[in-house]
Design an enzyme around this catalytic site. Structure first.
Site, mmCIF file in Angstrom:
data_model
loop_
_atom_site.group_PDB
_atom_site.id
_atom_site.type_symbol
_atom_site.label_atom_id
_atom_site.label_comp_id
_atom_site.label_asym_id
_atom_site.label_seq_id
_atom_site.Cartn_x
_atom_site.Cartn_y
_atom_site.Cartn_z
ATOM 1 N N PRO A 261 0.936 -1.296 -0.100
ATOM 2 C CA PRO A 261 0.498 0.015 -0.379
ATOM 3 C C PRO A 261 0.535 1.398 0.189
ATOM 4 O O PRO A 261 1.975 1.038 1.045
ATOM 5 C CB PRO A 261 -0.599 -0.403 0.808
ATOM 6 C CG PRO A 261 0.231 -0.896 2.536
ATOM 7 C CD PRO A 261 -0.033 -2.224 1.500
ATOM 8 N N GLN A 315 -6.316 -1.161 3.542
ATOM 9 C CA GLN A 315 -5.945 -0.402 4.908
ATOM 10 C C GLN A 315 -6.221 0.483 5.447
ATOM 11 O O GLN A 315 -6.810 1.196 4.946
ATOM 12 C CB GLN A 315 -3.673 -0.468 4.135
ATOM 13 C CG GLN A 315 -3.211 -0.711 5.592
ATOM 14 C CD GLN A 315 -2.196 -0.117 5.138
ATOM 15 O OE1 GLN A 315 -1.253 1.149 4.694
ATOM 16 N NE2 GLN A 315 -0.670 -0.790 5.158
ATOM 17 N N CYS A 347 3.072 3.045 9.826
ATOM 18 C CA CYS A 347 3.192 4.412 9.210
ATOM 19 C C CYS A 347 4.668 5.117 9.904
ATOM 20 O O CYS A 347 4.318 5.768 11.106
ATOM 21 C CB CYS A 347 2.239 4.826 9.023
ATOM 22 S SG CYS A 347 2.626 6.321 7.792
ATOM 23 N N LYS A 387 0.675 -5.153 9.257
ATOM 24 C CA LYS A 387 2.039 -4.317 9.065
ATOM 25 C C LYS A 387 3.043 -3.820 9.819
ATOM 26 O O LYS A 387 2.523 -2.336 10.616
ATOM 27 C CB LYS A 387 1.869 -3.510 7.750
ATOM 28 C CG LYS A 387 3.121 -3.033 6.951
ATOM 29 C CD LYS A 387 3.333 -1.916 5.870
ATOM 30 C CE LYS A 387 3.697 -1.364 5.144
ATOM 31 N NZ LYS A 387 4.778 -0.200 5.460
#
Length: 619
Positions: A261, A315, A347, A387
């Protein structure tokens, strides 16, 4: 300036702003398509078709594959193109109408000559291809379209969340019980993965203190997947039997290629391009749970899927169960074409990290477990993936402890690990030796406790087929999530599947950009606003692809992601143009497919070094 102030000013244009470009006379899109408008004279947009056609910019010639060439002018357009606003009967064709037999933009389409006919009275008739319409009616262009009625319910906070309410209530009861020092009743804790695998759903599960400690009585848990609001509300009184672990969809990701992503650049047109080049698994751009629940039209557009995407995931990012669990519940009920939902715990950007989302969850394992358990309940049969990054601070990796625990106790269906910490962002090379350590830790835990095998994908610095297969062989991962390697080389998935390095020609690369423009027009629209939105994202794509160094110019194979070649002249003029770091050349390439950029439109590159000459270099 302090060190921190210098860092903020280095390298990037921080304040990029993008304004939509509209025509001088904004024609009502309903009236342009059907000739009628339900609002009549009260409509805020114009219904003056003759006036609109007089002011409308000239038609754009969209080239076919046969029109492309490695030699100037690179696109061979017919001479008659551009003589009138709507060159009816000319060589102009609408890429959307040409595929499906209709164009939803009607008269507003910038390729009107391909499906518009001027009548004797000065009006225009929209031509349709009935055969193509019939063949494409059963296959919608895009899936997971969120209706306006649902968005309105979310905005007005009237959307029902039966599963979320029961789960958050159970969390609060557990908190009150723990604070009062009273032990929970035996047989009520069914949250761990081990308990969900047992034949007896009433068997008491082990509960790890401070981690997966969110007991929910199974009789209170409603089942997701209902399509109507009435049925969803009925779940509050008559809940269905909850999903068990065995009923979850299993993710078979062996020998699959995975496009990561990618915020901003990982849009649907780019994913379509990569799917055509061999990407098996695709995931939408990161969406914020808070914006999903606010009914943001822009945020919900991130869940759109094209039928060419074989396996598609959504996501989401958020900081607590009260945001992520209801988001998962809406996705499960409204989006029928989602194969998995991925929780972003990696992130690194400040705006996300400072809210407790993204990689901040790596330092909050208790909260992370409550989020994952709640999302699993809300999603029903749809699996949850995670993730991760190696840790938050450089030199303090924590994922080797975290991954076995969430794999065992939180029922995640797959995990992906980026080989850098949050503090490293994208600097330095990814630590694949640590990724191997994490994989070994998860596999050892699965072996000791007889748990099903969870797919693990690594990530970081994969730029060639050799990189991919060496990482798989040396670390034991099931595959490699490809991110920047796909931005620079979207054809990398073909290289991976065929286990070779592709010395792709400049003509083939230009065809890839032509397809991106075609997919962008299909997604964003063929009117002036859609054309220039497509132009913006096409320039964003070129801002990565120009970094590709052709194999014929390399001294050592394969090329590495951190290699920076000196200025070079390509094997033909098109290859030289595609390697230009000047953003003005990127706009020039976009004009080959989307016509001249309108006056006042600018493309601000992310990196200042690409904007030669300051403001005048921004397109």
């Amino acid at each position: 300036m302090s060190k921190e102030e210098k860092k903020k000013q280095r390298g990037s244009n921080k304040g990029r702003r993008w304004a939509k470009m509209h025509e001088e006379l904004d024609l009502c899109w309903r009236f342009a398509d059907t000739g009628t408008c339900e609002f009549g004279e009260k409509c805020r947009y114009s219904h003056d078709i003759p006036g609109y056609m007089a002011a409308k910019p000239k038609d754009i010639y969209f080239p076919r594959s046969s029109d492309l060439s490695a030699h100037p002018p690179h696109v061979a357009a017919p001479l008659e193109v551009g003589e009138t606003a709507a060159s009816v009967g000319s060589s102009i064709f609408c890429p959307v109408h040409d595929k499906i037999g209709t164009c939803r933009q009607g008269i507003k389409c910038r390729f009107l000559g391909g499906h518009g006919k001027k009548m004797e009275d000065g009006t225009y008739s929209i031509l349709e291809g009935p055969e193509k319409k019939l063949t494409t009616a059963a296959t919608p262009a895009e899936l997971n379209y969120m209706p306006g009625s649902v968005l309105k319910l979310l905005r007005t906070k009237k959307y029902p969340f039966p599963i979320t309410q029961q789960y958050l209530k159970a969390l609060q009861n557990t908190k009150d019980t723990n604070e009062s020092g009273v032990e929970a009743e035996a047989g009520t804790v069914v949250d761990t993965r081990r308990a969900m695998m047992t034949r007896d759903p009433g068997q008491e599960a082990l509960n790890t203190p401070g981690f997966c400690s969110a007991p929910v009585p199974p009789e209170l848990e409603p089942a997701p997947g209902k399509s109507s609001m009435a049925e969803a509300e009925a779940q509050m009184d008559t809940p269905d039997v909850p999903f068990r672990f065995q009923e979850k969809r299993r993710l078979n990701w062996s020998d699959k290629t995975y496009l990561a992503p990618l915020t901003t650049v990982g849009n649907l047109p780019f994913r379509r391009l990569c799917a055509g080049w061999g990407a098996d698994i695709t995931c939408g751009e990161m969406g914020l749970a808070r914006s999903f629940l606010a009914g943001s039209k822009e945020e919900w557009s991130l869940v759109r899927r094209h039928p060419s995407e074989k396996m598609f995931g959504v996501q989401v990012a958020g900081s607590k169960p009260a945001l992520l669990v209801p988001t998962a519940e809406v996705i499960a009920r409204e989006c029928k074409d989602v194969d998995f939902v991925d929780l972003n715990c990696g992130c690194p950007i400040d705006l996300v990290y400072q809210t407790g989302s993204g990689s901040a969850l790596l330092d909050a394992p208790g909260k992370l477990s409550r989020i994952l358990i709640g999302m699993n309940r809300a999603l029903g049969e749809i699996p949850v993936t995670v993730k991760l990054r190696t840790g938050v601070k450089e030199g303090k990796n924590t994922s080797h402890k975290l991954m076995p625990r969430i794999g065992e106790e939180c029922n995640v269906a797959a995990m992906t690990l980026h080989g850098r910490t949050r503090q490293q962002r994208y600097t330095r090379l990814a630590d694949w030796s640590y990724i191997k350590e994490c994989v070994d830790a998860v596999r050892a835990a699965e072996s000791d406790k007889a748990l099903p095998r969870v797919p693990i994908f690594g990530g970081g610095d994969c730029y060639s087929s050799r990189d991919y297969w060496e990482d798989v062989q040396n670390t034991g991962v099931d595959g490699v999530m490809v991110a920047r390697g796909a931005l620079i080389k979207p054809w990398i998935f073909t290289e991976i599947k065929e286990r070779r390095e592709w010395d792709i020609s400049s003509r083939e690369r230009l065809e890839g950009l032509r397809k991106f423009a075609e997919y962008g027009l299909d997604h964003f629209g063929t009117d002036t606003a859609g054309v220039n939105t497509t132009r913006r994202y096409l320039c964003e794509a070129i801002s990565f692809q120009y970094r590709y160094v052709p194999l014929g110019l390399l001294e050592v194979l394969p090329g590495r992601i951190n290699d920076r070649a000196p200025l070079f002249r390509g094997r033909d003029e098109l290859e030289t143009l595609l390697a230009s770091p000047d953003s003005r050349d990127w706009v020039k390439i976009s004009e080959m497919f989307l016509g001249p950029a309108p006056e006042g439109w600018t493309f601000t590159p992310k990196h200042k070094s690409n904007a030669y000459g300051g403001e005048e270099g921004q397109g």
